[in-house]
Design an enzyme around this catalytic site. Structure first.
Site, mmCIF file in Angstrom:
data_model
loop_
_atom_site.group_PDB
_atom_site.id
_atom_site.type_symbol
_atom_site.label_atom_id
_atom_site.label_comp_id
_atom_site.label_asym_id
_atom_site.label_seq_id
_atom_site.Cartn_x
_atom_site.Cartn_y
_atom_site.Cartn_z
ATOM 1 N N LYS A 22 45.669 34.109 56.626
ATOM 2 C CA LYS A 22 46.674 34.177 55.540
ATOM 3 C C LYS A 22 46.733 35.584 54.953
ATOM 4 O O LYS A 22 47.796 36.155 54.787
ATOM 5 C CB LYS A 22 46.304 33.160 54.449
ATOM 6 C CG LYS A 22 47.026 33.382 53.138
ATOM 7 C CD LYS A 22 46.633 32.368 52.075
ATOM 8 C CE LYS A 22 45.415 32.706 51.255
ATOM 9 N NZ LYS A 22 45.604 33.721 50.208
ATOM 10 N N ASN A 23 45.566 36.135 54.637
ATOM 11 C CA ASN A 23 45.559 37.410 53.917
ATOM 12 C C ASN A 23 45.856 38.605 54.816
ATOM 13 O O ASN A 23 45.942 39.729 54.346
ATOM 14 C CB ASN A 23 44.235 37.590 53.167
ATOM 15 C CG ASN A 23 44.141 36.600 52.015
ATOM 16 O OD1 ASN A 23 45.137 36.003 51.622
ATOM 17 N ND2 ASN A 23 42.937 36.417 51.481
ATOM 18 N N CYS A 117 45.631 34.852 36.602
ATOM 19 C CA CYS A 117 45.678 33.623 37.381
ATOM 20 C C CYS A 117 44.352 32.903 37.226
ATOM 21 O O CYS A 117 43.476 33.356 36.487
ATOM 22 C CB CYS A 117 45.995 33.903 38.846
ATOM 23 S SG CYS A 117 44.618 34.574 39.737
ATOM 24 N N ARG A 122 43.226 39.871 36.960
ATOM 25 C CA ARG A 122 43.811 40.524 38.131
ATOM 26 C C ARG A 122 44.887 41.567 37.798
ATOM 27 O O ARG A 122 46.067 41.385 38.120
ATOM 28 C CB ARG A 122 44.329 39.481 39.120
ATOM 29 C CG ARG A 122 43.213 38.582 39.606
ATOM 30 C CD ARG A 122 43.674 37.551 40.584
ATOM 31 N NE ARG A 122 43.798 38.047 41.938
ATOM 32 C CZ ARG A 122 44.156 37.306 42.965
ATOM 33 N NH1 ARG A 122 44.419 36.036 42.791
ATOM 34 N NH2 ARG A 122 44.267 37.808 44.175
ATOM 35 N N ILE A 124 47.091 45.157 37.984
ATOM 36 C CA ILE A 124 47.681 45.844 39.144
ATOM 37 C C ILE A 124 47.715 47.355 38.879
ATOM 38 O O ILE A 124 48.481 48.087 39.491
ATOM 39 C CB ILE A 124 49.089 45.293 39.480
ATOM 40 C CG1 ILE A 124 49.868 44.938 38.204
ATOM 41 C CG2 ILE A 124 49.027 44.055 40.321
ATOM 42 C CD1 ILE A 124 50.966 45.869 37.960
ATOM 43 N N ASP A 305 35.879 34.986 48.435
ATOM 44 C CA ASP A 305 36.609 33.770 48.831
ATOM 45 C C ASP A 305 35.676 32.696 49.392
ATOM 46 O O ASP A 305 36.077 31.540 49.543
ATOM 47 C CB ASP A 305 37.691 34.108 49.867
ATOM 48 C CG ASP A 305 38.789 34.968 49.272
ATOM 49 O OD1 ASP A 305 38.910 35.005 48.036
ATOM 50 O OD2 ASP A 305 39.527 35.613 50.045
ATOM 51 N N ARG A 397 47.934 26.051 50.329
ATOM 52 C CA ARG A 397 48.362 27.448 50.287
ATOM 53 C C ARG A 397 47.637 28.269 51.359
ATOM 54 O O ARG A 397 48.195 29.233 51.866
ATOM 55 C CB ARG A 397 48.061 28.056 48.910
ATOM 56 C CG ARG A 397 48.931 27.522 47.797
ATOM 57 C CD ARG A 397 48.607 28.215 46.495
ATOM 58 N NE ARG A 397 48.388 29.627 46.773
ATOM 59 C CZ ARG A 397 47.555 30.415 46.107
ATOM 60 N NH1 ARG A 397 46.865 29.943 45.109
ATOM 61 N NH2 ARG A 397 47.414 31.686 46.434
HETATM 62 N N1 EPU Z 1 41.770 44.985 40.501
HETATM 63 C C1 EPU Z 1 42.011 45.830 39.437
HETATM 64 N N2 EPU Z 1 43.165 46.560 39.464
HETATM 65 C C2 EPU Z 1 44.046 46.510 40.498
HETATM 66 C C3 EPU Z 1 43.772 45.647 41.569
HETATM 67 C C4 EPU Z 1 42.621 44.895 41.556
HETATM 68 O O1 EPU Z 1 41.248 45.915 38.489
HETATM 69 O O2 EPU Z 1 45.085 47.220 40.453
HETATM 70 C C5 EPU Z 1 40.535 44.164 40.468
HETATM 71 C C6 EPU Z 1 40.877 42.661 40.448
HETATM 72 O O3 EPU Z 1 41.167 42.213 39.150
HETATM 73 C C7 EPU Z 1 39.631 42.051 41.022
HETATM 74 C C8 EPU Z 1 39.187 43.110 42.050
HETATM 75 O O4 EPU Z 1 39.842 44.325 41.680
HETATM 76 O O5 EPU Z 1 38.669 41.903 40.036
HETATM 77 C C9 EPU Z 1 39.512 42.767 43.476
HETATM 78 O O6 EPU Z 1 40.892 42.542 43.627
HETATM 79 P P1 EPU Z 1 41.692 42.902 44.958
HETATM 80 O O7 EPU Z 1 42.854 43.742 44.588
HETATM 81 O O8 EPU Z 1 40.751 43.410 45.984
HETATM 82 O O9 EPU Z 1 42.197 41.472 45.383
HETATM 83 P P2 EPU Z 1 43.664 41.047 45.811
HETATM 84 O O10 EPU Z 1 44.255 42.054 46.715
HETATM 85 O O11 EPU Z 1 44.439 40.646 44.616
HETATM 86 C C10 EPU Z 1 42.856 39.833 47.979
HETATM 87 C C11 EPU Z 1 42.990 38.465 48.546
HETATM 88 C C12 EPU Z 1 42.155 37.484 47.732
HETATM 89 C C13 EPU Z 1 40.697 37.947 47.783
HETATM 90 C C14 EPU Z 1 40.591 39.391 47.270
HETATM 91 C C15 EPU Z 1 39.212 39.975 47.369
HETATM 92 C C16 EPU Z 1 45.195 38.529 49.497
HETATM 93 C C17 EPU Z 1 46.593 38.046 49.478
HETATM 94 N N3 EPU Z 1 44.394 38.074 48.554
HETATM 95 O O12 EPU Z 1 43.350 39.744 46.643
HETATM 96 O O13 EPU Z 1 42.268 36.222 48.371
HETATM 97 O O14 EPU Z 1 39.910 37.112 46.985
HETATM 98 O O15 EPU Z 1 41.486 40.240 48.022
HETATM 99 O O16 EPU Z 1 38.736 39.920 48.650
HETATM 100 O O17 EPU Z 1 44.804 39.278 50.374
HETATM 101 C C18 EPU Z 1 42.245 33.885 48.515
HETATM 102 O O18 EPU Z 1 42.631 33.993 49.688
HETATM 103 O O19 EPU Z 1 41.840 32.788 48.029
HETATM 104 C C19 EPU Z 1 42.247 35.056 47.641
HETATM 105 C C20 EPU Z 1 42.192 34.982 46.322
#
Ligand code: EPU
Length: 416
Positions: A22-23, A117, A122, A124, A305, A397
């Site tokens: 998925k990811n 969420c 989370r 950006i 995860d 999902r």
């Molecule tokens: N973070 C920030 N600022 C940002 C982005 C992230 O502070 O601009 C923080 C987040 O709040 C979090 C940490 O960095 O505490 C990690 O977040 P990351 O951006 O790495 O996660 P993501 O890209 O939002 C993806 C996966 C998640 C998985 C995480 C970590 C996808 C679509 N989602 O999320 O998958 O847990 O990486 O490996 O790729 C799942 O599949 O159940 C899922 C939640």
């Protein structure tokens, strides 16, 4: 709304095939917006999140065709809209991954802020800092972000945290930027490598994906490409843990053993026998698992995860285990549900202290998020009496045909 009823206890046995990640597929769908040519994604799993991503690219003007054999074709010949609405982003946070491709391709994007969420706030900020460094003019207001850029410029970007999404978004934007973008402290997840491979098939020049420094030399345009995404290491890990926790014997096929190394290592430490083959893994546990301590970390550390499925295994292991969540600040929602099933868990800040019990007891519980739902299925398999799991849409999902796959291993699970 459907419910899963898991009859128990059950010792999982047999062979299961893993679907595409998925990811990996979600950012790849977003990346197809970078070209006006047709892209072809093969062997995809038509998960609910994948369907939402298809809806997102459709809403921007792409034409998509998902055939029965799980092949998805996407042609974003013209981008007709530059806006991703609150409704779409609310359905799935990963929709935010269109920001980089849209900005790079059209120079203009308006996108709803994703908000928090179930697993954390989370933010950006890292995505936006990256785009701003590349010259984008970004404004925030009324819950939306608007960004403009004539043509993004390559820059050196250091991520404060190796965010998966920020690395992907910046990498996609950089593919069409002017000059070289360097992402330092980049995420190293296999899904990043898969996205880089897809971008390079499209004609991008991405180097270093899978390390903490990624260099992207921007090109003027990208072309269509065909791709088959990597197997889902979290789905594989879920079945590995389920096999071990139920003292089963399962061959998990269609997996890259290297991608699940942290799970293999921990299951071995818990006393399970794990054998790696070229594209499969066999997990066999004859005894009750032993306790273990785990800290979630960015790849190649133990994946966040897998924290909740692993916690279920700890709930029925011998002794006291500690699991510390360092990636997300609020990913412990499943604990109250596991406690309803007789688990003995105490929370101390970001750590959960789990005192193993011989068996859990079936109860009515709720899947609070995707991976929490998977953890509850495993808990159901390790319980006396039936477990009724509600809010199953979270599980759908990210796990395709989970009850069919579990049934194939001898579990009794019905959806009502
Ligand atoms: N973070 C920030 N600022 C940002 C982005 C992230 O502070 O601009 C923080 C987040 O709040 C979090 C940490 O960095 O505490 C990690 O977040 P990351 O951006 O790495 O996660 P993501 O890209 O939002 C993806 C996966 C998640 C998985 C995480 C970590 C996808 C679509 N989602 O999320 O998958 O847990 O990486 O490996 O790729 C799942 O599949 O159940 C899922 C939640």
């Amino acid at each position: 709304m459907s419910t899963l009823i898991v009859e128990s206890p059950c010792r999982l046995q047999g062979t299961v095939n893993i679907s595409c990640a998925k990811n990996a597929i979600l950012p790849i769908i977003a990346a197809t917006l970078l070209t006006e040519d047709r892209c072809r994604l093969e062997d995809i799993a038509a998960l609910e999140d994948v369907k939402v991503m298809i809806e997102v690219v459709n809403s921007l003007g792409a034409e998509t065709n998902l055939d029965g054999a799980n092949t998805l074709e996407i042609t974003a010949k013209k981008i007709e809209r530059n806006e991703a609405s609150y409704e779409l982003i609310r359905k799935m946070r990963a929709s935010f991954l269109i920001m980089g491709p849209m900005l790079a391709r059209t120079g203009k994007v308006k996108i709803s802020l994703p908000g928090g969420c179930a697993i954390g706030s989370r933010p950006i900020d890292l995505h936006l800092k990256g785009f701003a460094a590349m010259g984008a003019n970004i404004t925030l207001g009324h819950g939306y972000i608007e960004a403009y850029a004539d043509r993004l410029k390559g820059e050196s970007i250091y991520l404060d945290f190796p965010s998966v999404g920020a690395t992907e978004n910046i990498m996609m934007a950089a593919a069409l930027a002017e000059g070289v973008t360097t992402i330092e402290n980049a995420a190293e997840e296999p899904e990043i490598v898969d996205l880089a491979n897809f971008l390079n098939k499209m004609g991008a020049r991405v180097k270093g994906a899978g390390t903490d420094t990624i260099k992207v030399e921007g090109v003027r345009e990208l072309k269509g490409a065909a791709h088959s995404a990597i197997p889902d290491r979290i789905e594989a890990g879920t079945f590995m843990v389920a096999a071990a926790a139920t003292r089963g014997d399962v061959l998990i096929e269609g997996v890259v053993p290297e991608h699940v190394k942290p799970i293999t290592a921990k299951l071995k430490e818990m006393g399970a026998e794990v054998n790696e083959y070229e594209k499969s893994i066999r997990v066999n546990a004859t005894e009750r698992l032993k306790s273990v301590d785990i800290k979630t970390m960015p790849y190649p550390g133990f994946p966040t995860d897998m924290q909740s499925p692993m916690m279920t295994a700890m709930c029925v292991a011998k002794g006291t285990s500690v699991i510390t969540e360092t990636v997300f600040e609020n990913r412990f929602m499943h604990i109250s549900e596991l406690k309803l099933m007789g688990a003995k868990i105490k929370v101390d800040g970001r750590s959960a202290i789990v005192e193993g019990v011989e068996r859990l007891s079936g109860a009515k519980v709720r899947a609070t998020d995707l991976r929490a739902g998977a953890a509850l299925i495993i808990a159901g398999l390790c319980s006396d009496g039936p477990t009724e799991i509600s809010d199953v849409y979270h599980i759908d999902r990210g796990y395709i045909n989970i009850e069919e796959k579990m049934k194939g291993l001898g579990a009794s699970i019905i959806r009502v």
